[in-house]
Design a protein around this motif. Structure first.
Motif, mmCIF file in Angstrom:
data_model
loop_
_atom_site.group_PDB
_atom_site.id
_atom_site.type_symbol
_atom_site.label_atom_id
_atom_site.label_comp_id
_atom_site.label_asym_id
_atom_site.label_seq_id
_atom_site.Cartn_x
_atom_site.Cartn_y
_atom_site.Cartn_z
ATOM 1 N N ILE A 1 0.823 -1.208 0.000
ATOM 2 C CA ILE A 1 0.000 0.000 0.000
ATOM 3 C C ILE A 1 0.861 1.264 0.000
ATOM 4 N N SER A 2 1.892 1.270 0.836
ATOM 5 C CA SER A 2 2.708 2.473 1.001
ATOM 6 C C SER A 2 3.878 2.556 0.023
ATOM 7 N N GLY A 3 4.257 1.401 -0.562
ATOM 8 C CA GLY A 3 5.376 1.384 -1.486
ATOM 9 C C GLY A 3 6.732 1.393 -0.818
ATOM 10 N N GLN A 4 6.761 1.161 0.482
ATOM 11 C CA GLN A 4 8.023 1.142 1.201
ATOM 12 C C GLN A 4 7.930 0.215 2.406
ATOM 13 N N SER A 5 9.087 -0.196 2.897
ATOM 14 C CA SER A 5 9.125 -1.040 4.082
ATOM 15 C C SER A 5 8.529 -0.295 5.273
ATOM 16 N N VAL A 6 7.776 -1.018 6.091
ATOM 17 C CA VAL A 6 7.052 -0.412 7.214
ATOM 18 C C VAL A 6 7.638 -0.908 8.529
ATOM 19 N N ASP A 7 7.836 0.001 9.478
ATOM 20 C CA ASP A 7 8.370 -0.328 10.799
ATOM 21 C C ASP A 7 7.298 -1.044 11.619
ATOM 22 N N ARG A 8 7.464 -2.345 11.794
ATOM 23 C CA ARG A 8 6.451 -3.127 12.512
ATOM 24 C C ARG A 8 6.356 -2.717 13.977
ATOM 25 N N ASN A 9 7.453 -2.318 14.587
ATOM 26 C CA ASN A 9 7.417 -1.909 15.989
ATOM 27 C C ASN A 9 6.508 -0.702 16.197
ATOM 28 N N ALA A 10 6.583 0.254 15.277
ATOM 29 C CA ALA A 10 5.732 1.441 15.384
ATOM 30 C C ALA A 10 4.269 1.078 15.181
ATOM 31 N N VAL A 11 3.998 0.148 14.270
ATOM 32 C CA VAL A 11 2.613 -0.273 14.015
ATOM 33 C C VAL A 11 2.067 -1.026 15.227
ATOM 34 N N VAL A 12 2.869 -1.915 15.808
ATOM 35 C CA VAL A 12 2.435 -2.632 17.010
ATOM 36 C C VAL A 12 2.080 -1.652 18.118
ATOM 37 N N ALA A 13 2.936 -0.656 18.332
ATOM 38 C CA ALA A 13 2.674 0.328 19.384
ATOM 39 C C ALA A 13 1.384 1.091 19.117
ATOM 40 N N ALA A 14 1.150 1.459 17.860
ATOM 41 C CA ALA A 14 -0.076 2.177 17.517
ATOM 42 C C ALA A 14 -1.308 1.317 17.779
ATOM 43 N N ILE A 15 -1.214 0.021 17.434
ATOM 44 C CA ILE A 15 -2.333 -0.896 17.678
ATOM 45 C C ILE A 15 -2.599 -1.031 19.170
ATOM 46 N N LEU A 16 -1.550 -1.226 19.956
ATOM 47 C CA LEU A 16 -1.732 -1.408 21.397
ATOM 48 C C LEU A 16 -2.344 -0.168 22.039
ATOM 49 N N GLN A 17 -1.906 1.001 21.624
ATOM 50 C CA GLN A 17 -2.459 2.225 22.224
ATOM 51 C C GLN A 17 -3.941 2.376 21.911
ATOM 52 N N ARG A 18 -4.305 2.162 20.662
ATOM 53 C CA ARG A 18 -5.716 2.273 20.285
ATOM 54 C C ARG A 18 -6.550 1.161 20.917
ATOM 55 N N LEU A 19 -5.989 -0.045 20.969
ATOM 56 C CA LEU A 19 -6.740 -1.185 21.494
ATOM 57 C C LEU A 19 -6.951 -1.055 22.996
ATOM 58 N N VAL A 20 -5.910 -0.720 23.738
ATOM 59 C CA VAL A 20 -6.040 -0.580 25.190
ATOM 60 C C VAL A 20 -7.067 0.494 25.531
ATOM 61 N N ARG A 21 -7.050 1.583 24.804
ATOM 62 C CA ARG A 21 -8.006 2.662 25.064
ATOM 63 C C ARG A 21 -9.439 2.170 24.880
ATOM 64 N N ARG A 22 -9.670 1.423 23.809
ATOM 65 C CA ARG A 22 -11.032 0.922 23.557
ATOM 66 C C ARG A 22 -11.413 -0.176 24.552
ATOM 67 N N LEU A 23 -10.455 -0.985 24.967
ATOM 68 C CA LEU A 23 -10.744 -2.021 25.961
ATOM 69 C C LEU A 23 -11.101 -1.407 27.308
ATOM 70 N N GLN A 24 -10.415 -0.361 27.691
ATOM 71 C CA GLN A 24 -10.719 0.297 28.957
ATOM 72 C C GLN A 24 -12.103 0.936 28.932
ATOM 73 N N ASP A 25 -12.517 1.431 27.768
ATOM 74 C CA ASP A 25 -13.835 2.052 27.639
ATOM 75 C C ASP A 25 -14.947 1.038 27.384
ATOM 76 N N PHE A 26 -14.580 -0.198 27.038
ATOM 77 C CA PHE A 26 -15.553 -1.171 26.567
ATOM 78 C C PHE A 26 -16.664 -1.488 27.567
#
Length: 263
Positions: free
Chosen positions: A170-195
């Motif tokens: 999609i982006s045409g370049q290598s993607v930093d998986r560590n940054a993506v994991v961190a973004a997922i965890l931040q969004r997921l934890v926030r929604r889990l706490q509000d769930f």
């Protein structure tokens, strides 16, 4: 075309996490290989544990399907989370997880993706990721598994039996998986706490914005039954609403159907 593989790193991921997410999590474990990150979280994890692996030898998707898990290319992530008490709307958790992943991708400058009920992330008609939830015992403990194609090359995914894409494509370049994991965890934890106090109106609005089936003609297979109709969002239990050709409405649970876009 080849790309440099940046290994997953707990310390690197931690550097990207905000304080609230760090405090909500218990342990962050990164393995070279496991049979399944979900299996590890089910068998060895405690509340708040995150399991990541460079490769899965027996990755699994819905209905016992195998999840292709080549080494160092993608994200295979499982989080064990605990609810006390168990929310009545727990069946919505898979959809809420999908919303968290979709939001996280936008945080990483990925746009144009959406969610295909009940638990798939799609981009341009191709599968980008999937979600698998497994309950522990009384359902107070839930393991949330997320698989996301990141830097997987075409030859590595040649055995996949459906159209797929990756963040790299999609982006045409290598993607930093560590940054993506961190973004997922931040969004997921926030929604889990509000769930537990989920705002149903806000959830419906968020889902409608991401829903790739909304207003589309779909074909649904459930056991020996085959139905065709117009997808019309989800109900308060997370069931897919189908308006059949005779005008009647049928609500379908994720456990009993597979969905194909109609012609």
């Amino acid at each position: 075309m080849s790309f440099t593989v940046e290994p997953l790193s707990a310390s690197n991921i931690g550097c990207h996490l905000d304080t609230a997410t760090v405090l909500a999590l218990h342990g962050l474990y990164v393995f070279p290989e496991v049979d399944s990150t979900n299996a590890w979280a089910l068998q060895q994890g405690v509340c708040g544990d995150v399991c990541l692996a460079e490769q899965q030898s027996a990755g699994r998707g819905r209905r016992g399907r195998q999840w292709q898990s080549p080494w160092g290319a993608n994200i295979y992530l499982s989080l064990r989370w605990c609810f006390t008490p168990v929310p009545e709307h727990l069946p919505l958790l898979s959809l809420v997880t999908g919303l968290a992943v979709a939001d996280a991708l936008e945080d990483c400058a990925i746009h144009g993706h959406g969610l295909k009920w009940p638990n798939d992330v799609y981009y341009d008609g191709k599968k980008l990721g999937g979600i698998l939830l497994e309950a522990v015992g009384s359902q107070a403990h839930v393991v949330i598994g997320i698989g996301l194609n990141v830097n997987m090359l075409p030859e590595a995914g040649a055995v996949i039996d459906q159209p797929w894409t990756s963040l790299q494509q999609i982006s045409g370049q290598s993607v930093d998986r560590n940054a993506v994991v961190a973004a997922i965890l931040q969004r997921l934890v926030r929604r889990l706490q509000d769930f537990p106090c989920l705002d149903m109106a806000q959830f419906q609005q968020d889902w409608q914005q991401r829903d790739l089936l909304q207003g589309r003609e779909v074909q649904v297979h459930s056991g020996r039954e085959s139905l065709q109709g117009l997808a019309s969002g989800v109900d308060h239990c997370g069931q897919l609403r189908i308006i059949l050709h005779d005008g009647s409405i049928k609500n379908l649970s994720s456990a009993e159907v597979s969905v194909r876009l109609g012609m």
